[in-house]
Structures are given as C-alpha cells and as structure tokens.
Design a protein around this motif. Structure first.
Motif, PDB file in Angstrom:
ATOM      1  N   VAL A 161      33.025  40.657  50.607  1.00  0.00           N
ATOM      2  CA  VAL A 161      34.125  40.504  49.648  1.00  0.00           C
ATOM      3  C   VAL A 161      34.496  41.888  49.128  1.00  0.00           C
ATOM      4  O   VAL A 161      33.863  42.420  48.213  1.00  0.00           O
ATOM      5  N   SER A 162      35.523  42.480  49.720  1.00  0.00           N
ATOM      6  CA  SER A 162      35.906  43.844  49.348  1.00  0.00           C
ATOM      7  C   SER A 162      36.481  43.922  47.937  1.00  0.00           C
ATOM      8  O   SER A 162      36.439  44.977  47.299  1.00  0.00           O
ATOM      9  N   ALA A 163      37.037  42.820  47.425  1.00  0.00           N
ATOM     10  CA  ALA A 163      37.657  42.828  46.101  1.00  0.00           C
ATOM     11  C   ALA A 163      36.638  42.705  44.973  1.00  0.00           C
ATOM     12  O   ALA A 163      37.018  42.777  43.807  1.00  0.00           O
ATOM     13  N   ALA A 164      35.369  42.518  45.309  1.00  0.00           N
ATOM     14  CA  ALA A 164      34.322  42.427  44.282  1.00  0.00           C
ATOM     15  C   ALA A 164      33.987  43.833  43.793  1.00  0.00           C
ATOM     16  O   ALA A 164      33.383  44.633  44.511  1.00  0.00           O
ATOM     17  N   GLN A 186      51.093  30.504  38.729  1.00  0.00           N
ATOM     18  CA  GLN A 186      51.759  30.953  37.502  1.00  0.00           C
ATOM     19  C   GLN A 186      50.745  31.488  36.498  1.00  0.00           C
ATOM     20  O   GLN A 186      50.992  32.503  35.833  1.00  0.00           O
ATOM     21  N   ASP A 187      49.601  30.825  36.387  1.00  0.00           N
ATOM     22  CA  ASP A 187      48.563  31.295  35.467  1.00  0.00           C
ATOM     23  C   ASP A 187      48.052  32.680  35.851  1.00  0.00           C
ATOM     24  O   ASP A 187      47.787  33.526  34.989  1.00  0.00           O
ATOM     25  N   LEU A 188      47.923  32.923  37.144  1.00  0.00           N
ATOM     26  CA  LEU A 188      47.412  34.212  37.611  1.00  0.00           C
ATOM     27  C   LEU A 188      48.320  35.366  37.215  1.00  0.00           C
ATOM     28  O   LEU A 188      47.849  36.483  36.968  1.00  0.00           O
ATOM     29  N   THR A 189      49.636  35.117  37.142  1.00  0.00           N
ATOM     30  CA  THR A 189      50.563  36.187  36.774  1.00  0.00           C
ATOM     31  C   THR A 189      50.338  36.669  35.345  1.00  0.00           C
ATOM     32  O   THR A 189      50.660  37.816  35.016  1.00  0.00           O
ATOM     33  N   GLN A 190      49.758  35.825  34.497  1.00  0.00           N
ATOM     34  CA  GLN A 190      49.506  36.212  33.108  1.00  0.00           C
ATOM     35  C   GLN A 190      48.390  37.253  32.990  1.00  0.00           C
ATOM     36  O   GLN A 190      48.302  37.965  31.993  1.00  0.00           O
ATOM     37  N   PHE A 191      47.534  37.326  34.016  1.00  0.00           N
ATOM     38  CA  PHE A 191      46.365  38.201  33.933  1.00  0.00           C
ATOM     39  C   PHE A 191      46.406  39.333  34.950  1.00  0.00           C
ATOM     40  O   PHE A 191      45.405  40.011  35.154  1.00  0.00           O
ATOM     41  N   PRO A 216      43.860  42.839  38.095  1.00  0.00           N
ATOM     42  CA  PRO A 216      44.821  42.950  39.197  1.00  0.00           C
ATOM     43  C   PRO A 216      44.322  42.398  40.535  1.00  0.00           C
ATOM     44  O   PRO A 216      45.132  42.023  41.381  1.00  0.00           O
ATOM     45  N   ASP A 217      43.011  42.347  40.724  1.00  0.00           N
ATOM     46  CA  ASP A 217      42.463  41.892  42.004  1.00  0.00           C
ATOM     47  C   ASP A 217      41.919  40.469  41.929  1.00  0.00           C
ATOM     48  O   ASP A 217      41.227  40.022  42.858  1.00  0.00           O
ATOM     49  N   LEU A 218      42.218  39.748  40.852  1.00  0.00           N
ATOM     50  CA  LEU A 218      41.621  38.431  40.661  1.00  0.00           C
ATOM     51  C   LEU A 218      41.986  37.459  41.783  1.00  0.00           C
ATOM     52  O   LEU A 218      41.114  36.768  42.321  1.00  0.00           O
TER      53      LEU A 218
END
Length: 240
Positions: A30-33, A172-177, A182-184
């Motif tokens: 998992v490179s985003a971890a 839509q929820d992800l756009t709030q954070f 940024p990598d969530l």
C-alpha cells in the motif's frame, strides 16, 4: 536459556492503521500508507540519523504490542495457505511469536521536526499506530535483495486484487477532507484491494458488513460480488 535481555523502545509509530484488521500482510503493498516514527529519549537527536537521507528504504525492528499478551503456539495458519494448513511458527511471519518482535521494510522520507521531537517520515508501512520501535537500520540492496531464492508459500506477491467502488454519498464525503487527508481515497482503495477479510473467505462473497479504521475514520464496506467491494459509509471520529 533463562537469560532476560531488556530492550527500551527508541520511539513509536504514527500510522493511519488504528486497528489490526485491514493492515496489509506485508509492507510495500500500500504505497499510500504514510506515517512517522516518533523518536524519544536520547534517540531524539538528529545526529543519530546523519546520513540516513542517502538510503531510500529502511528496516524497522519493532514489537507486536497488540498481540504480545496473547502468547504463541508452535503451529500457526498462514493466510497465504488459505488459513487452513498449519505451519511451524518459525516458518511464517506470524505476529504470535515466542518473542513478539517484527521487522519491516519502509520507504524513507527523512527527518522532520514536530514540536520538541524529531520524527522519521516513512511510507509503504504495515505497522499499527503506537507500535514500539526497537531499532532502525538502512536497507542495503546488494545484500538484502537476494535473487534466485525460494519461498515455501509466498514466492510472489498477491496478484488478484479486489475492485473497490464508492457510493455517491461517500465520494461527496471524501471531498470534505481532501485538504487534510489528500491520500485518503487512494489509501482506502489500496487497503481494501488486498481483501482484508480472513483468508478462508478469499474469492468468496458474503453478506457481512465490514468496517476498518484508517486515520480518524471508520470506513464501512461490503462485497457486491466475489471480486468487488463497495464503500458505503464514511464516519469521521477524531476523538475515538
């Protein structure tokens, strides 16, 4: 041998993985971890890390603190064998060991200052938040990356990954954070693509709803086919 050898942690891991479930079974998957090793005591000194920037990867020696009290057994069930066949603990990387010590390769992003403490920024980790770190060593390619080797049941990394989808509400929820995390979205995709369910459920569909903890989020998901996962709820729980 009855000799006791004491160790003092040199720091602890700051990780997006807040629970054992869903942590990749090996590093580098998992490179985003992304996370940090928070350095303490006399190791909280940049002089101890002079020259570390010349190494792209590091070995982290740590303690399996979340499973340590559960003890160990001589035979374990490796996930890569479907969780059904038993193998000797020393022929596996089981977290349940006579001495709860683990080792993991992480990508090195260098020292950063956080308040009065130095932290070592790392990524591609497979470490639980709060993991005690015993030692850090540079990864040496010519000696550590051995070619023409044989691995009994994990010769190649897993090839069959799950397709991960998000409901419109979660998107839509992800756009709030996106500014704070940024990598969530990529992290969720990469973690769930590994299919974190018990090994015996691989390639099988079930009707159970699952949840994982990443950063301050509780992520709810379910299977919609034997090879597809749907993330249907994102709960922000920073004080949990």
């Amino acid at each position: 041998m009855s000799e006791t050898i004491p160790f003092t942690p040199i720091g602890h891991v700051i990780s997006p993985y807040k629970e054992k479930f869903a942590i990749p079974r090996q590093p580098g998957l998992v490179s985003a971890a992304k996370g940090f090793i928070h350095l303490t005591e006399e190791v909280n000194n940049p002089e101890a890390f002079r020259g570390i920037e010349s190494f792209s990867h590091l070995w982290v020696i740590f303690v399996f603190h979340a499973t340590q009290e559960q003890g160990w057994k001589p035979l374990v069930r490796p996930p890569r064998l479907g969780g059904n066949s038993k193998t000797g603990v020393f022929a596996t990387r089981s977290t349940f060991r006579p001495n709860a010590i683990g080792m993991s390769v992480v990508k090195n992003h260098g020292l950063v200052k956080s308040g009065e403490n130095w932290q070592l920024a790392i990524s591609e980790l497979d470490l639980l938040h709060g993991t005690p770190v015993l030692d850090i060593k540079p990864y040496i390619p010519y000696s550590d990356a051995i070619t023409n080797v044989q691995a009994g049941f994990a010769q190649q990394k897993p090839e069959s990954l799950m397709d991960v989808h998000f409901t419109e509400a979660v998107t839509q929820d992800l756009t709030q954070f996106v500014q704070q995390f940024p990598d969530l979205k990529v992290l969720i995709e990469q973690v769930l693509a590994q299919d974190p369910r018990p090994a015996y459920k691989k390639d099988k569909i079930d009707t159970k709803n699952y949840g994982i903890r990443l950063y301050d989020f509780n992520i709810m998901w379910r299977l919609i086919s034997a090879s597809e996962i749907e993330v249907y709820q994102l709960q922000y729980q920073p004080d949990r």
